[in-house]
Design a protein around this motif. Structure first.
Motif, mmCIF file in Angstrom:
data_model
loop_
_atom_site.group_PDB
_atom_site.id
_atom_site.type_symbol
_atom_site.label_atom_id
_atom_site.label_comp_id
_atom_site.label_asym_id
_atom_site.label_seq_id
_atom_site.Cartn_x
_atom_site.Cartn_y
_atom_site.Cartn_z
ATOM 1 N N VAL A 1 17.048 -1.108 -14.965
ATOM 2 C CA VAL A 1 16.404 -2.168 -14.145
ATOM 3 C C VAL A 1 15.770 -0.952 -12.977
ATOM 4 N N LEU A 2 14.410 -0.050 -12.136
ATOM 5 C CA LEU A 2 14.671 0.501 -11.177
ATOM 6 C C LEU A 2 14.174 0.387 -9.797
ATOM 7 N N ASN A 3 14.457 0.757 -9.145
ATOM 8 C CA ASN A 3 14.109 1.046 -7.562
ATOM 9 C C ASN A 3 13.268 1.999 -7.097
ATOM 10 N N VAL A 4 11.984 1.520 -6.547
ATOM 11 C CA VAL A 4 10.987 2.630 -5.955
ATOM 12 C C VAL A 4 10.928 2.477 -4.740
ATOM 13 N N ALA A 5 11.616 3.286 -4.329
ATOM 14 C CA ALA A 5 11.872 3.284 -2.170
ATOM 15 C C ALA A 5 10.008 3.227 -1.951
ATOM 16 N N ARG A 6 9.848 2.920 -1.122
ATOM 17 C CA ARG A 6 8.048 2.866 0.510
ATOM 18 C C ARG A 6 8.242 4.754 0.736
ATOM 19 N N ASP A 7 6.790 4.665 0.270
ATOM 20 C CA ASP A 7 6.949 6.893 0.694
ATOM 21 C C ASP A 7 7.320 6.490 1.577
ATOM 22 N N SER A 8 7.905 5.216 3.532
ATOM 23 C CA SER A 8 8.004 5.948 4.444
ATOM 24 C C SER A 8 9.642 6.075 4.201
ATOM 25 N N MET A 9 10.580 5.294 3.530
ATOM 26 C CA MET A 9 11.742 5.360 3.303
ATOM 27 C C MET A 9 12.041 6.678 2.271
ATOM 28 N N ALA A 10 11.791 6.471 1.790
ATOM 29 C CA ALA A 10 11.705 7.542 0.867
ATOM 30 C C ALA A 10 11.902 9.393 1.543
ATOM 31 N N PRO B 1 1.092 -1.304 -0.024
ATOM 32 C CA PRO B 1 -0.547 -0.472 0.075
ATOM 33 C C PRO B 1 0.906 1.403 0.044
ATOM 34 N N ASP B 2 1.407 1.567 0.553
ATOM 35 C CA ASP B 2 2.627 2.511 1.074
ATOM 36 C C ASP B 2 3.626 2.911 -0.118
ATOM 37 N N ARG B 3 3.355 1.337 -1.012
ATOM 38 C CA ARG B 3 4.642 1.671 -2.006
ATOM 39 C C ARG B 3 3.524 1.814 -4.055
ATOM 40 N N GLU B 4 2.588 1.561 -3.743
ATOM 41 C CA GLU B 4 1.665 1.400 -5.146
ATOM 42 C C GLU B 4 1.685 2.631 -5.835
ATOM 43 N N ALA B 5 1.462 3.795 -5.373
ATOM 44 C CA ALA B 5 1.355 4.844 -5.556
ATOM 45 C C ALA B 5 3.066 5.536 -6.447
ATOM 46 N N ARG B 6 3.662 5.404 -6.108
ATOM 47 C CA ARG B 6 4.914 5.323 -6.567
ATOM 48 C C ARG B 6 5.613 5.029 -7.383
ATOM 49 N N VAL B 7 4.744 3.189 -7.495
ATOM 50 C CA VAL B 7 5.573 2.457 -8.318
ATOM 51 C C VAL B 7 4.900 2.757 -10.072
ATOM 52 N N HIS B 8 3.053 3.420 -9.117
ATOM 53 C CA HIS B 8 2.007 3.757 -10.641
ATOM 54 C C HIS B 8 3.032 4.721 -11.272
ATOM 55 N N GLU B 9 3.607 5.922 -10.523
ATOM 56 C CA GLU B 9 3.803 6.825 -10.830
ATOM 57 C C GLU B 9 5.598 6.686 -11.903
ATOM 58 N N PHE B 10 6.636 6.299 -11.471
ATOM 59 C CA PHE B 10 7.661 5.804 -11.522
ATOM 60 C C PHE B 10 7.713 4.444 -12.435
ATOM 61 N N PHE B 11 6.730 3.789 -12.594
ATOM 62 C CA PHE B 11 6.657 3.016 -13.603
ATOM 63 C C PHE B 11 5.947 2.670 -14.827
ATOM 64 N N LEU B 12 4.257 1.876 -13.937
ATOM 65 C CA LEU B 12 3.283 2.268 -15.276
ATOM 66 C C LEU B 12 2.957 3.926 -16.245
#
Length: 363
Positions: A257-266, A198-209
């Motif tokens: 390859v892509l790294n996408v941090a979770r919200d809290s980690m970022a 849940p706390d990474r999905e929005a960032r995956v949409h933005e940075f990957f999808l």
């Protein structure tokens, strides 16, 4: 003299829904080289035992216990046999009770450690709950280790009463993550490997999808649990859980390859995920979302590509040539081999353990 460690964590044998597996394996294996003997206690939950990706290793004893309170109490009592007692965050089964039971069983002279593999989440829980079990017990523990976070995480832990808090960052085990020949199964322009959380999905949409949707003529690969069935662009191929044995090939084959941090980690920064070092160890050209502290681990534009948003990712996919990608990947590999291996992290942990032992002996 050999020091023994009782380590209570999520799983050493399975990376299934268990992002800390690589970290545990790298640290415990490297500590074994320094004379520590670890017994790792893991509960049989979340189908992890059905999805083991390594056999019980020679460098640690693994005790798998039933997901019941009675079984938990039985293995917690074994803490009394060990010189160092470690409770990790995120076991996923009765975490508070494990902490209470193992620290109660530990000998008075044992080193008592909380090892946090998700400090932002743990700190948020303690802020929201004044009666949080860890918050109550922190002053009685000797040491808090975290696998991410800089000064703000250390200060927050000390503010909650921790005697000492030290980041021991993720790293590379070059024996397990290294360059291999490309595998056609993973061929694409950009790959991302990570469970749907849940706390990474929005960032995956933005940075990957979103970049994938904007580049219909380029190919994208999505690995990890929870993604199949999502509304994905047609040029994104979701392949589900990727066993650890395939991580090297997945990192070596794509152009990037892509790294996408979770919200809290970022937001906290200074929190490189295990995939950062896995990718660098394979010589991959890594693209990461921007977070504070990345330059402590890899140099932007030379050893890693940093994207502020999805538009940056799309531009990199459009413009980075295979030749430049290879140069960046090789530079990253050289950097992590020189400065970011688990042998180096284990030396740090060993020094911390020894310093604590000397302090206790002097008291």
């Amino acid at each position: 003299m050999t020091k023994t460690i009782a380590f209570y964590g999520s799983s050493l044998l399975s990376a299934y829904w268990n992002g800390a597996a690589t970290y545990y394996r790298g640290m415990i294996r490297a500590l074994a080289k320094r004379g520590y003997r670890t017994t790792f206690y893991e509960p049989d939950v979340y189908d992890r035992q059905k999805n083991r990706d390594i056999d019980p290793p020679a460098w640690a004893e693994v005790v798998v216990y039933d997901g019941t309170v009675d079984a938990l109490r039985k293995v917690a009592a074994e803490a009394a046999r060990h010189d160092i007692v470690v409770k990790a965050s995120g076991v996923g089964f009765e975490d508070d009770l494990i902490l209470q039971e193992v620290m109660a069983a530990a000998r008075p002279d044992a080193l008592k450690v909380f090892w946090d593999v998700d400090a932002p989440a743990t700190l948020a829980e303690m802020r929201d709950s004044p009666d949080h079990a860890l918050r109550r017990m922190l002053p009685s523990l000797d040491l808090v280790l975290t696998y991410g976070g800089g000064d703000p995480v250390v200060a927050a832990y000390q503010g909650f009463g921790a005697r000492e808090c030290v980041p021991v960052y993720n790293a590379l085990d070059p024996d397990t993550h290294h360059p291999v020949p490309p595998d056609p199964r993973f061929a694409c322009d950009l790959a991302f490997l990570g469970n749907r959380l849940p706390d990474r999905e929005a960032r995956v949409h933005e940075f990957f999808l979103q970049p994938a949707a904007s580049l219909p003529d380029r190919s994208f690969l999505l690995g990890g649990n929870g993604w199949p069935g999502s509304n994905l662009p047609p040029n994104v191929r979701a392949i589900g859980h990727v066993p650890t044995a395939d991580h090297n090939a997945l990192n070596c084959t794509p152009r990037m390859v892509l790294n996408v941090a979770r919200d809290s980690m970022a937001s906290n920064g200074f929190s490189p995920a295990t995939r950062v070092f896995e990718a660098a160890g394979a010589g991959a050209c890594l693209v990461t979302d921007a977070w504070e502290g990345i330059e402590l681990f890899l140099q932007p534009d030379e050893e890693v590509l940093v994207a502020r948003d999805g538009q940056d990712v799309a531009e990199l996919v459009r413009t980075v040539t295979p030749q430049r990608a290879e140069r960046i990947g090789q530079a990253a590999l050289k950097r992590v081999l020189a400065h970011h291996t688990y042998d180096q992290r284990a030396a740090q942990a060993d020094a911390l353990f020894q310093a604590q032992a000397r302090r206790e002996a002097a008291e």
